[in-house]
Scaffold this active site. Sequence first.
Site, PDB file in Angstrom:
ATOM      1  N   SER A 113      -5.025  -1.200  -6.294  1.00 26.38           N
ATOM      2  CA  SER A 113      -5.064   0.035  -7.079  1.00 26.38           C
ATOM      3  C   SER A 113      -5.543  -0.193  -8.503  1.00 26.38           C
ATOM      4  O   SER A 113      -6.634  -0.680  -8.721  1.00 26.38           O
ATOM      5  CB  SER A 113      -3.686   0.693  -7.036  1.00 26.38           C
ATOM      6  OG  SER A 113      -3.716   1.916  -7.693  1.00 26.38           O
ATOM      7  N   HIS A 114      -4.692   0.121  -9.462  1.00 24.54           N
ATOM      8  CA  HIS A 114      -5.075   0.077 -10.872  1.00 24.54           C
ATOM      9  C   HIS A 114      -4.861  -1.299 -11.495  1.00 24.54           C
ATOM     10  O   HIS A 114      -5.114  -1.471 -12.681  1.00 24.54           O
ATOM     11  CB  HIS A 114      -4.242   1.109 -11.628  1.00 24.54           C
ATOM     12  CG  HIS A 114      -2.779   0.936 -11.336  1.00 24.54           C
ATOM     13  ND1 HIS A 114      -2.234   1.356 -10.149  1.00 24.54           N
ATOM     14  CD2 HIS A 114      -1.783   0.368 -12.035  1.00 24.54           C
ATOM     15  CE1 HIS A 114      -0.949   1.048 -10.137  1.00 24.54           C
ATOM     16  NE2 HIS A 114      -0.642   0.443 -11.267  1.00 24.54           N
ATOM     17  N   ASP A 277      -8.974   5.512 -11.018  1.00 24.90           N
ATOM     18  CA  ASP A 277      -8.538   4.115 -11.085  1.00 24.90           C
ATOM     19  C   ASP A 277      -9.266   3.230 -10.078  1.00 24.90           C
ATOM     20  O   ASP A 277     -10.245   3.636  -9.445  1.00 24.90           O
ATOM     21  CB  ASP A 277      -7.019   4.026 -10.878  1.00 24.90           C
ATOM     22  CG  ASP A 277      -6.625   4.250  -9.429  1.00 24.90           C
ATOM     23  OD1 ASP A 277      -7.324   5.013  -8.741  1.00 24.90           O
ATOM     24  OD2 ASP A 277      -5.629   3.662  -8.979  1.00 24.90           O
ATOM     25  N   ASP A 279      -8.837   2.179  -7.020  1.00 32.80           N
ATOM     26  CA  ASP A 279      -9.094   2.645  -5.653  1.00 32.80           C
ATOM     27  C   ASP A 279      -9.278   4.163  -5.575  1.00 32.80           C
ATOM     28  O   ASP A 279      -9.246   4.743  -4.490  1.00 32.80           O
ATOM     29  CB  ASP A 279      -7.988   2.188  -4.702  1.00 32.80           C
ATOM     30  CG  ASP A 279      -6.624   2.719  -5.099  1.00 32.80           C
ATOM     31  OD1 ASP A 279      -6.441   3.070  -6.280  1.00 32.80           O
ATOM     32  OD2 ASP A 279      -5.737   2.784  -4.231  1.00 32.80           O
ATOM     33  N   ASP A 281      -7.522   6.785  -6.360  1.00 32.07           N
ATOM     34  CA  ASP A 281      -6.508   7.791  -6.022  1.00 32.07           C
ATOM     35  C   ASP A 281      -5.834   8.381  -7.259  1.00 32.07           C
ATOM     36  O   ASP A 281      -5.163   9.407  -7.167  1.00 32.07           O
ATOM     37  CB  ASP A 281      -5.475   7.246  -5.020  1.00 32.07           C
ATOM     38  CG  ASP A 281      -4.731   6.031  -5.528  1.00 32.07           C
ATOM     39  OD1 ASP A 281      -5.091   5.501  -6.601  1.00 32.07           O
ATOM     40  OD2 ASP A 281      -3.795   5.591  -4.828  1.00 32.07           O
ATOM     41  N   ARG A 282      -6.023   7.749  -8.416  1.00 30.33           N
ATOM     42  CA  ARG A 282      -5.434   8.321  -9.632  1.00 30.33           C
ATOM     43  C   ARG A 282      -6.480   9.113 -10.417  1.00 30.33           C
ATOM     44  O   ARG A 282      -7.685   8.877 -10.256  1.00 30.33           O
ATOM     45  CB  ARG A 282      -4.921   7.210 -10.544  1.00 30.33           C
ATOM     46  CG  ARG A 282      -3.760   6.466  -9.986  1.00 30.33           C
ATOM     47  CD  ARG A 282      -3.195   5.500 -10.990  1.00 30.33           C
ATOM     48  NE  ARG A 282      -1.967   4.919 -10.441  1.00 30.33           N
ATOM     49  CZ  ARG A 282      -1.066   4.277 -11.145  1.00 30.33           C
ATOM     50  NH1 ARG A 282      -1.241   4.116 -12.442  1.00 30.33           N
ATOM     51  NH2 ARG A 282       0.014   3.797 -10.575  1.00 30.33           N
ATOM     52  N   LYS A 376      -2.686  10.294  -2.726  1.00 28.31           N
ATOM     53  CA  LYS A 376      -3.133  11.013  -3.907  1.00 28.31           C
ATOM     54  C   LYS A 376      -4.635  10.850  -4.004  1.00 28.31           C
ATOM     55  O   LYS A 376      -5.208   9.952  -3.388  1.00 28.31           O
ATOM     56  CB  LYS A 376      -2.414  10.534  -5.153  1.00 28.31           C
ATOM     57  CG  LYS A 376      -2.484   9.050  -5.417  1.00 28.31           C
ATOM     58  CD  LYS A 376      -1.581   8.710  -6.597  1.00 28.31           C
ATOM     59  CE  LYS A 376      -1.564   7.228  -6.860  1.00 28.31           C
ATOM     60  NZ  LYS A 376      -0.327   6.597  -6.405  1.00 28.31           N
TER      61      LYS A 376
HETATM   62  C1  G1P Z   1       3.469   2.974  -9.759  1.00 30.55           C
HETATM   63  C2  G1P Z   1       3.745   4.396 -10.170  1.00 30.55           C
HETATM   64  C3  G1P Z   1       4.010   5.243  -8.950  1.00 30.55           C
HETATM   65  C4  G1P Z   1       2.828   5.129  -7.983  1.00 30.55           C
HETATM   66  C5  G1P Z   1       2.542   3.672  -7.684  1.00 30.55           C
HETATM   67  C6  G1P Z   1       1.276   3.506  -6.844  1.00 30.55           C
HETATM   68  O1  G1P Z   1       4.582   2.439  -9.083  1.00 30.55           O
HETATM   69  O2  G1P Z   1       4.825   4.466 -11.066  1.00 30.55           O
HETATM   70  O3  G1P Z   1       4.199   6.577  -9.338  1.00 30.55           O
HETATM   71  O4  G1P Z   1       3.095   5.802  -6.790  1.00 30.55           O
HETATM   72  O5  G1P Z   1       2.363   2.948  -8.889  1.00 30.55           O
HETATM   73  O6  G1P Z   1       0.149   4.008  -7.475  1.00 30.55           O
HETATM   74  P1  G1P Z   1       5.691   1.507  -9.783  1.00 30.55           P
HETATM   75  O7  G1P Z   1       4.965   0.337 -10.371  1.00 30.55           O
HETATM   76  O8  G1P Z   1       6.306   2.346 -10.862  1.00 30.55           O
HETATM   77  O9  G1P Z   1       6.654   1.158  -8.683  1.00 30.55           O
HETATM   78 ZN    ZN Z   2      -4.668   3.622  -7.135  1.00 31.03          ZN
END
Ligand code: G1P
Ligand code: ZN
Length: 543
Positions: A113-114, A277, A279, A281-282, A376
Amino acid sequence: MAIRTVATTPFPGQRPGTSGLRKKVTAFQQPHFLENFVQSVFDMLGDATGKTLVLGGDGRFHNRSAIQVVLKMAAARGFARVLLGQGGILSTPAASCVIRKHGAMGGIILSASHNPGGPDGDFGIKYNAANGGPAPEALTEAIYERTLALAEYRISDAPDIDIDTRGEHTVDGMRVEVIDPVADYAELMAQLFDFGAIRRLFAGGFSMCFDAMHAVCGPYAHAILEGMLGAPAGTVINGVPLEDFGGLHPDPNPVNAEQLIELMAAPGAPDFGAASDGDADRNMIVGRNFPVTPSDSLAVLAANATVAPGYAGGLAGIARSMPTSRAADRVAEALGVPCYETPTGWKYFGTLLDAGKATLCGEESYGTGSRHIREKDGLWAVLYWLNLLAVRGGSVQDIVTAHWQRFGRHYYSRHDYEAISPDAARLLMQDLRIKLAYMAGQKMNHYEVQSADDFEYTDPVDSSHASQQGIRIMMTDGSRIVYRLSGTGTEGATLRVYLERYEADPAQHHLPTQQALAGLIAIADSVASIVLHTGRTNPTVIT
Ligand code: G1P
Ligand code: ZN
């Protein structure tokens, strides 16, 4: 060609977190590490005969070699067909869309992801089920148990295939269709939104900057915004996915998407800014010199849902993660529909979406989405905003301030303390839990605690239960402080402190956020003894 059975020993620590298994690339490069996890996933699935698996990733470093491993293991597992995004690319929302559209058994998405990428960055893998959504908790736990007992995995010794050429390939008798990663997703977006209206908006001179942050959304944004919707070339910046995201942190928030924030604050800024982000989804939405908090974005979209053809019938309900501000709750109330409060992580929305109880969902962490898929969806949110701007006219700021006037403003911020000692983090949470029992009724500055608890959730559809999902301190005036530990970080522990203050009076809607929350921030620090436990006097990231 033959299927080999390879002896292995378990790796501790392969428990999937908030969104799949995430580790340093170097961890994934250890012999058998990826294979062990993939075999554990496959062992938990039913018969794969005649079934399709979807496969793709966010293109980060290690993606291409991991794709070849998963293909060979899928062949050994007996899948009939794999739908693979060209070049090993599928954004998380596109993967969800492809799984659903083609009736696949599920999908493997290679993404962290990010999180930053590159040889020293992070890598990740997650399994999504037939509904297109993240594996539910019961399945991820079963996968984890399996990783602890694994003694062997099965893999074909077939050669690598060409993943860059569209069309049909085979791996040990299993069909691999290399597909256009964008086409199915783009078709779905065109069904949900008024592309004609958005095209006219751009044709009329409306300007936009979409920052793909060198991540996987680039090809999607190019094809849809500049291709199908006629936005001028150059609307999409950082649009070529790079294995290390250009050394940047592909997280669309005002801290990491600094280039976009600066552009949107400069003279002659475009009308509309957005970013996504690693991937895709954000999403982050920015007006001229006006970042929109994700919680507000969800509430605004919900209040205006019917502008988009895909939602013209209205909303069945709204769902938000617990730490997300309660701006959406007020909209739900006005619409007369339920608002569900779930633990953090998109997987908790799945049952509500499947059961038709929720139409829109959102998280404060720059995540917004709907029933159209089970993840998302960054670009979806951006298209929704474009549809809204095209129908309503006015600026982003006009729309949000009008929303605040009608519903009140939820000042909101998240303070992250990254890479702290895991022991210190656990101790801090433990201490807070002990304090919970006698917090109600306490006066803290000019706030009074109404109640305090450790969030628990029983899924209204399948009755599954999740406990210890974050400590909430709720004040009598509707303000809140929430503490939880991240389930996605890969270095030490990350403490997240979520702060929310409700303000009904429009005369008080224009304070700087951190100033508006200063009282709560001070309470949050002292109640949890953050400095004492973590040795940190300031958060590492404020969003
Ligand atoms: C974080 C975000 C959460 C999101 C997840 C995946 O998780 O806070 O809302 O669903 O990334 O993108 P966390 O690191 O807080 O567990
Ligand atoms: Zn992501």
